[in-house]
Design a protein around this motif. Structure first.
Motif, PDB file in Angstrom:
ATOM      1  N   PHE A 160      -4.193  -1.911  -2.416  1.00  0.00           N
ATOM      2  CA  PHE A 160      -3.559  -3.214  -2.618  1.00  0.00           C
ATOM      3  C   PHE A 160      -4.524  -4.345  -2.290  1.00  0.00           C
ATOM      4  O   PHE A 160      -4.647  -5.320  -3.045  1.00  0.00           O
ATOM      5  N   VAL A 161      -5.240  -4.216  -1.187  1.00  0.00           N
ATOM      6  CA  VAL A 161      -6.220  -5.233  -0.798  1.00  0.00           C
ATOM      7  C   VAL A 161      -7.331  -5.331  -1.836  1.00  0.00           C
ATOM      8  O   VAL A 161      -7.796  -6.429  -2.180  1.00  0.00           O
ATOM      9  N   GLY A 162      -7.736  -4.175  -2.389  1.00  0.00           N
ATOM     10  CA  GLY A 162      -8.823  -4.165  -3.362  1.00  0.00           C
ATOM     11  C   GLY A 162      -8.513  -4.889  -4.655  1.00  0.00           C
ATOM     12  O   GLY A 162      -9.431  -5.349  -5.350  1.00  0.00           O
ATOM     13  N   VAL A 163      -7.249  -4.997  -5.007  1.00  0.00           N
ATOM     14  CA  VAL A 163      -6.882  -5.637  -6.270  1.00  0.00           C
ATOM     15  C   VAL A 163      -6.106  -6.937  -6.050  1.00  0.00           C
ATOM     16  O   VAL A 163      -5.662  -7.565  -7.010  1.00  0.00           O
ATOM     17  N   TYR A 164      -5.944  -7.343  -4.837  1.00  0.00           N
ATOM     18  CA  TYR A 164      -5.105  -8.505  -4.522  1.00  0.00           C
ATOM     19  C   TYR A 164      -5.588  -9.762  -5.238  1.00  0.00           C
ATOM     20  O   TYR A 164      -4.788 -10.497  -5.842  1.00  0.00           O
ATOM     21  N   ASP A 165      -6.894 -10.037  -5.212  1.00  0.00           N
ATOM     22  CA  ASP A 165      -7.418 -11.264  -5.806  1.00  0.00           C
ATOM     23  C   ASP A 165      -7.240 -11.290  -7.321  1.00  0.00           C
ATOM     24  O   ASP A 165      -7.103 -12.362  -7.923  1.00  0.00           O
ATOM     25  N   GLN A 166      -7.252 -10.108  -7.976  1.00  0.00           N
ATOM     26  CA  GLN A 166      -7.126 -10.046  -9.430  1.00  0.00           C
ATOM     27  C   GLN A 166      -5.668  -9.989  -9.894  1.00  0.00           C
ATOM     28  O   GLN A 166      -5.407 -10.073 -11.101  1.00  0.00           O
ATOM     29  N   THR A 167      -4.743  -9.822  -8.977  1.00  0.00           N
ATOM     30  CA  THR A 167      -3.341  -9.663  -9.372  1.00  0.00           C
ATOM     31  C   THR A 167      -2.444 -10.671  -8.664  1.00  0.00           C
ATOM     32  O   THR A 167      -2.122 -11.714  -9.199  1.00  0.00           O
ATOM     33  N   VAL A 168      -2.048 -10.369  -7.462  1.00  0.00           N
ATOM     34  CA  VAL A 168      -1.075 -11.185  -6.740  1.00  0.00           C
ATOM     35  C   VAL A 168      -1.579 -12.611  -6.548  1.00  0.00           C
ATOM     36  O   VAL A 168      -0.823 -13.582  -6.726  1.00  0.00           O
ATOM     37  N   ALA A 169      -2.844 -12.761  -6.196  1.00  0.00           N
ATOM     38  CA  ALA A 169      -3.383 -14.095  -5.936  1.00  0.00           C
ATOM     39  C   ALA A 169      -3.406 -14.970  -7.187  1.00  0.00           C
ATOM     40  O   ALA A 169      -3.428 -16.198  -7.084  1.00  0.00           O
ATOM     41  N   LYS A 170      -3.389 -14.363  -8.385  1.00  0.00           N
ATOM     42  CA  LYS A 170      -3.456 -15.125  -9.627  1.00  0.00           C
ATOM     43  C   LYS A 170      -2.083 -15.514 -10.171  1.00  0.00           C
ATOM     44  O   LYS A 170      -1.999 -16.269 -11.137  1.00  0.00           O
ATOM     45  N   LEU A 171      -1.037 -14.986  -9.588  1.00  0.00           N
ATOM     46  CA  LEU A 171       0.293 -15.335 -10.052  1.00  0.00           C
ATOM     47  C   LEU A 171       0.587 -16.795  -9.743  1.00  0.00           C
ATOM     48  O   LEU A 171       0.194 -17.323  -8.700  1.00  0.00           O
ATOM     49  N   THR A 172       1.284 -17.451 -10.668  1.00  0.00           N
ATOM     50  CA  THR A 172       1.550 -18.884 -10.506  1.00  0.00           C
ATOM     51  C   THR A 172       2.667 -19.167  -9.512  1.00  0.00           C
ATOM     52  O   THR A 172       2.822 -20.298  -9.057  1.00  0.00           O
ATOM     53  N   ILE A 173       3.458 -18.149  -9.196  1.00  0.00           N
ATOM     54  CA  ILE A 173       4.545 -18.297  -8.236  1.00  0.00           C
ATOM     55  C   ILE A 173       4.251 -17.410  -7.028  1.00  0.00           C
ATOM     56  O   ILE A 173       3.811 -16.268  -7.190  1.00  0.00           O
ATOM     57  N   ALA A 174       4.491 -17.925  -5.847  1.00  0.00           N
ATOM     58  CA  ALA A 174       4.226 -17.145  -4.639  1.00  0.00           C
ATOM     59  C   ALA A 174       5.093 -15.890  -4.622  1.00  0.00           C
ATOM     60  O   ALA A 174       6.309 -15.950  -4.845  1.00  0.00           O
ATOM     61  N   VAL A 175       4.476 -14.777  -4.352  1.00  0.00           N
ATOM     62  CA  VAL A 175       5.184 -13.496  -4.306  1.00  0.00           C
ATOM     63  C   VAL A 175       5.859 -13.346  -2.953  1.00  0.00           C
ATOM     64  O   VAL A 175       5.265 -13.621  -1.910  1.00  0.00           O
ATOM     65  N   ALA A 176       7.104 -12.891  -2.969  1.00  0.00           N
ATOM     66  CA  ALA A 176       7.847 -12.735  -1.717  1.00  0.00           C
ATOM     67  C   ALA A 176       7.793 -11.315  -1.187  1.00  0.00           C
ATOM     68  O   ALA A 176       7.932 -11.096   0.016  1.00  0.00           O
ATOM     69  N   TYR A 177       7.564 -10.333  -2.075  1.00  0.00           N
ATOM     70  CA  TYR A 177       7.714  -8.932  -1.676  1.00  0.00           C
ATOM     71  C   TYR A 177       6.830  -8.072  -2.560  1.00  0.00           C
ATOM     72  O   TYR A 177       6.737  -8.284  -3.779  1.00  0.00           O
ATOM     73  N   ALA A 178       6.172  -7.092  -1.962  1.00  0.00           N
ATOM     74  CA  ALA A 178       5.369  -6.125  -2.709  1.00  0.00           C
ATOM     75  C   ALA A 178       5.719  -4.720  -2.221  1.00  0.00           C
ATOM     76  O   ALA A 178       5.669  -4.443  -1.027  1.00  0.00           O
ATOM     77  N   ASP A 179       6.084  -3.864  -3.170  1.00  0.00           N
ATOM     78  CA  ASP A 179       6.465  -2.486  -2.857  1.00  0.00           C
ATOM     79  C   ASP A 179       5.332  -1.572  -3.302  1.00  0.00           C
ATOM     80  O   ASP A 179       5.066  -1.424  -4.498  1.00  0.00           O
ATOM     81  N   LEU A 180       4.648  -0.950  -2.320  1.00  0.00           N
ATOM     82  CA  LEU A 180       3.478  -0.122  -2.620  1.00  0.00           C
ATOM     83  C   LEU A 180       3.814   1.367  -2.680  1.00  0.00           C
ATOM     84  O   LEU A 180       2.904   2.195  -2.700  1.00  0.00           O
ATOM     85  N   ARG A 181       5.071   1.718  -2.748  1.00  0.00           N
ATOM     86  CA  ARG A 181       5.464   3.126  -2.681  1.00  0.00           C
ATOM     87  C   ARG A 181       5.419   3.841  -4.023  1.00  0.00           C
ATOM     88  O   ARG A 181       5.756   5.009  -4.102  1.00  0.00           O
TER      89      ARG A 181
END
Length: 268
Positions: A199-220
Motif C-alpha cells: 500500500f505504501v509503495g503505490v500510495y503516491d500513484q493512487t490514493v494521493a492522486k484522488l481529488t477527494i480525500a479518502v476516508a477508508y482503505a481496505d487492504l484485505r
C-alpha cells in the motif's frame, strides 16, 4: 580415665568456641545497632523526567528506617517502584554512610485506551500524561504485540510523511490503523506487514492522486485494495435526492494490482 579426660577437654573447647561465637555476634549486633552508622546521604541517579524531589523525600522520611547496616533494601526498592513512572529500581549501600538509588523511568510510547499508558518495551503502566500520544486498543495481553507492529508500521509510513494516531487489535487479532491524515486502514489478520508495504509503495500513484480525500482503505483483498470516500453533495440546481439508506452514505472504489508494474490501477 583417658576417655573421660578427652571428652572433658572436647566439651570444654566446644563451650569456649560457642562462647566466642556468641560474644562476636553480640559485639556485631551492638555495633550495627548503635547510632554511629547513620545514613547521611541518598544519591538518586537516572534520567528522570517525572520522579521529583518531593516524592524522593517522602519515601526517605517514611520508608527508610534504620542505619547503614539495618536498612531493608528490598522494602526501600519496593517503595520507589510504587511511584507511577518508575519501571525499575536498583538500591545499593555505599560505605560509609551513603545509599545509591538508580531509577529507570518508563519511556511512554502510547495510550492504552483510556485506562493505561504503554512504554517502549510494550509494557502497560498507570500514570498521568498530557502528551499528545497515539492510541492503542486491544486485549491487555497483546500490548507487546501491538507495540512491535507500531514500530514497524511507523518505519514504513515515514517516507510518506504519515504517522499512526490509532491502532486497534480485535479479539480475533485483526488490525485496523488510523493515520494522521484521517485515513482508516483495514489490515486484517494475515500478511499485515506485506499488505501495508504494498500500500505504501503505490500510495503516491493512487490514493494521493484522488481529488477527494479518502476516508477508508481496505487492504484485505488478495489482489488489491478498496477505498471509500464521502459522497459528493449535489448542487442546488439539481433536483434533491432522497435521503440515503443506512450503508449508502459512502462511495467505494476498487483498486487492483497491475501485473506489468509495481503500482495499483483503478479497476472497473
Amino acid at each position: 580415665m583417658w576417655d573421660k579426660t578427652q571428652m572433658t577437654l572436647w566439651l570444654a573447647n566446644t563451650l569456649y568456641a560457642l562462647a566466642a561465637v556468641l560474644l562476636v555476634y553480640a559485639v556485631l549486633f551492638l555495633v550495627v545497632h548503635l547510632p554511629v552508622f547513620p545514613l547521611r546521604k541518598v544519591d538518586v541517579k537516572g534520567e528522570l523526567q517525572h520522579v521529583n524531589r518531593e516524592q524522593v523525600q517522602f519515601i526517605v522520611a517514611r520508608e527508610m528506617k534504620g542505619n547503614f547496616f539495618t536498612l531493608d533494601l528490598n522494602r526501600t526498592r519496593a517503595a520507589f517502584e510504587k511511584l507511577p513512572w518508575v519501571r525499575n529500581v536498583n538500591v545499593r549501600r555505599r560505605w560509609p554512610d551513603r545509599l545509591e538509588v538508580a531509577i529507570e523511568e518508563h519511556m511512554v510510547l502510547a495510550r492504552w485506551g483510556s485506562s493505561a499508558l504503554v512504554n517502549t518495551h510494550g509494557e502497560l503502566f498507570r500514570a498521568a500524561s498530557n502528551a499528545l500520544l497515539p492510541e492503542f486498543n486491544g486485549p491487555e495481553d497483546a500490548a507487546r504485540e501491538v507495540t512491535g507492529h507500531y514500530e514497524e508500521f511507523s518505519r514504513l509510513l515515514k517516507p510518506l510523511n504519515l504517522a499512526l494516531t490509532r491502532m486497534t487489535l480485535s479479539d480475533r487479532r485483526a488490525l485496523q490503523l488510523k493515520l494522521n491524515n484521517g485515513l482508516v486502514v483495514e489490515l486484517g489478520r494475515e500478511k499485515v506487514h506485506e499488505r501495508l508495504e504494498k500500500f505504501v509503495g503505490v500510495y503516491d500513484q493512487t490514493v494521493a492522486k484522488l481529488t477527494i480525500a479518502v476516508a477508508y482503505a481496505d487492504l484485505r483483498y488478495p489482489n488489491g485494495f478498496a477505498v471509500r470516500y464521502p459522497q459528493i453533495a449535489s448542487t442546488p440546481a439539481k433536483k434533491a435526492q432522497p435521503a440515503a439508506r443506512p450503508g449508502q452514505g459512502n462511495l467505494k472504489k476498487k483498486v487492483g494490482w497491475r501485473r506489468d508494474a509495481n503500482y495499483l490501477a483503478t479497476a472497473a
